[in-house]
Write a protein that holds these residues in place. Structure first.
Motif, PDB file in Angstrom:
ATOM      1  N   THR A   1    -107.260 -17.777 -16.347  1.00  0.00           N
ATOM      2  CA  THR A   1    -106.731 -16.554 -16.948  1.00  0.00           C
ATOM      3  C   THR A   1    -105.348 -16.797 -17.528  1.00  0.00           C
ATOM      4  N   ALA A   2    -104.543 -17.577 -16.815  1.00  0.00           N
ATOM      5  CA  ALA A   2    -103.210 -17.926 -17.334  1.00  0.00           C
ATOM      6  C   ALA A   2    -103.332 -18.711 -18.634  1.00  0.00           C
ATOM      7  N   GLY A   3    -104.277 -19.627 -18.693  1.00  0.00           N
ATOM      8  CA  GLY A   3    -104.501 -20.373 -19.927  1.00  0.00           C
ATOM      9  C   GLY A   3    -104.946 -19.468 -21.060  1.00  0.00           C
ATOM     10  N   TRP A   4    -105.822 -18.504 -20.742  1.00  0.00           N
ATOM     11  CA  TRP A   4    -106.295 -17.558 -21.744  1.00  0.00           C
ATOM     12  C   TRP A   4    -105.135 -16.711 -22.271  1.00  0.00           C
ATOM     13  N   ILE A   5    -104.295 -16.206 -21.349  1.00  0.00           N
ATOM     14  CA  ILE A   5    -103.120 -15.416 -21.755  1.00  0.00           C
ATOM     15  C   ILE A   5    -102.176 -16.269 -22.592  1.00  0.00           C
ATOM     16  N   ASN A   6    -101.984 -17.503 -22.163  1.00  0.00           N
ATOM     17  CA  ASN A   6    -101.094 -18.408 -22.896  1.00  0.00           C
ATOM     18  C   ASN A   6    -101.619 -18.660 -24.310  1.00  0.00           C
TER      19      ASN A   6
ATOM     20  N   ALA B   1     -98.984 -16.989 -26.449  1.00  0.00           N
ATOM     21  CA  ALA B   1     -98.072 -18.133 -26.617  1.00  0.00           C
ATOM     22  C   ALA B   1     -96.822 -17.992 -25.771  1.00  0.00           C
ATOM     23  N   LEU B   2     -97.035 -17.740 -24.476  1.00  0.00           N
ATOM     24  CA  LEU B   2     -95.902 -17.577 -23.570  1.00  0.00           C
ATOM     25  C   LEU B   2     -95.465 -18.889 -22.920  1.00  0.00           C
ATOM     26  N   GLY B   3     -96.158 -19.952 -23.217  1.00  0.00           N
ATOM     27  CA  GLY B   3     -95.739 -21.266 -22.722  1.00  0.00           C
ATOM     28  C   GLY B   3     -95.760 -21.367 -21.210  1.00  0.00           C
ATOM     29  N   LEU B   4     -94.688 -21.878 -20.685  1.00  0.00           N
ATOM     30  CA  LEU B   4     -94.615 -22.160 -19.255  1.00  0.00           C
ATOM     31  C   LEU B   4     -94.461 -20.908 -18.400  1.00  0.00           C
ATOM     32  N   ILE B   5     -94.093 -19.805 -18.983  1.00  0.00           N
ATOM     33  CA  ILE B   5     -93.899 -18.579 -18.201  1.00  0.00           C
ATOM     34  C   ILE B   5     -95.193 -18.178 -17.503  1.00  0.00           C
TER      35      ILE B   5
END
Length: 164
Positions: free
Chosen positions: A120-125, A129-133
């Motif tokens: 899910t974090a990868g999907w959001i990223n 495009a929030l990167g490392l956050i």
């Protein structure tokens, strides 16, 4: 039982997930993706837990068991009064560590296309495009859960420790 433990302790979780998710439907057993991933995690976790409990039971010295037999305790009495209480004290910390390891290994479900926390974090990223956050938040969530489990384990160890 020993074959089960040795097999599932020595097969990487990601390999087992792939085999269960994609292999079981091939032979006619379709659990669905979610339950296939759960089945893989449970089989690996159970094998490690079995070995941990066996080690805890073996930590009770043979001399204590012989002494319990000498005073007339039955097999079940020895288990209930001597072996189980000592084994439980011995395995609390390793079982907590195992729980944390399984929790962290659950992120491998992303490999078989399951949308779990890391995926899910990868999907959001990819969308924002929030990167490392995004992955920093995921790391913090895993850390909070792991530290809470470690805290509960420490509390249980303190509760059941033998005062010397």
């Amino acid at each position: 039982m020993e074959v089960y433990v040795e097999f599932f302790r020595n097969v990487p979780m990601v390999t087992l997930m792939i085999l269960v998710v994609y292999g079981l439907p091939y032979v006619g057993v379709n659990l669905g993706q979610f339950w296939s991933v759960i089945a893989a995690i449970i089989t690996v976790g159970a094998a490690f837990a079995c070995e941990t409990v066996r080690t805890g039971i073996n930590a009770v010295s043979a001399g204590q068991v012989e002494a319990a037999r000498a005073i007339g305790l039955s097999f079940w009495g020895i288990c209930r009064e001597l072996v189980v209480p000592q084994a439980v004290r011995t395995v609390i910390s390793p079982l907590v560590t195992l729980f944390i390891g399984i929790l962290l290994s659950s992120s491998l479900a992303a490999v078989v296309g399951m949308r779990e926390l890391t995926a899910t974090a990868g999907w959001i990223n990819n969308r924002a495009a929030l990167g490392l956050i995004t992955f920093g938040v995921v790391a913090a969530i895993y850390m909070v859960i792991s530290l809470a489990a470690a805290g509960i384990g420490a509390m249980l160890e303190n509760r059941y420790r033998v005062l010397r």
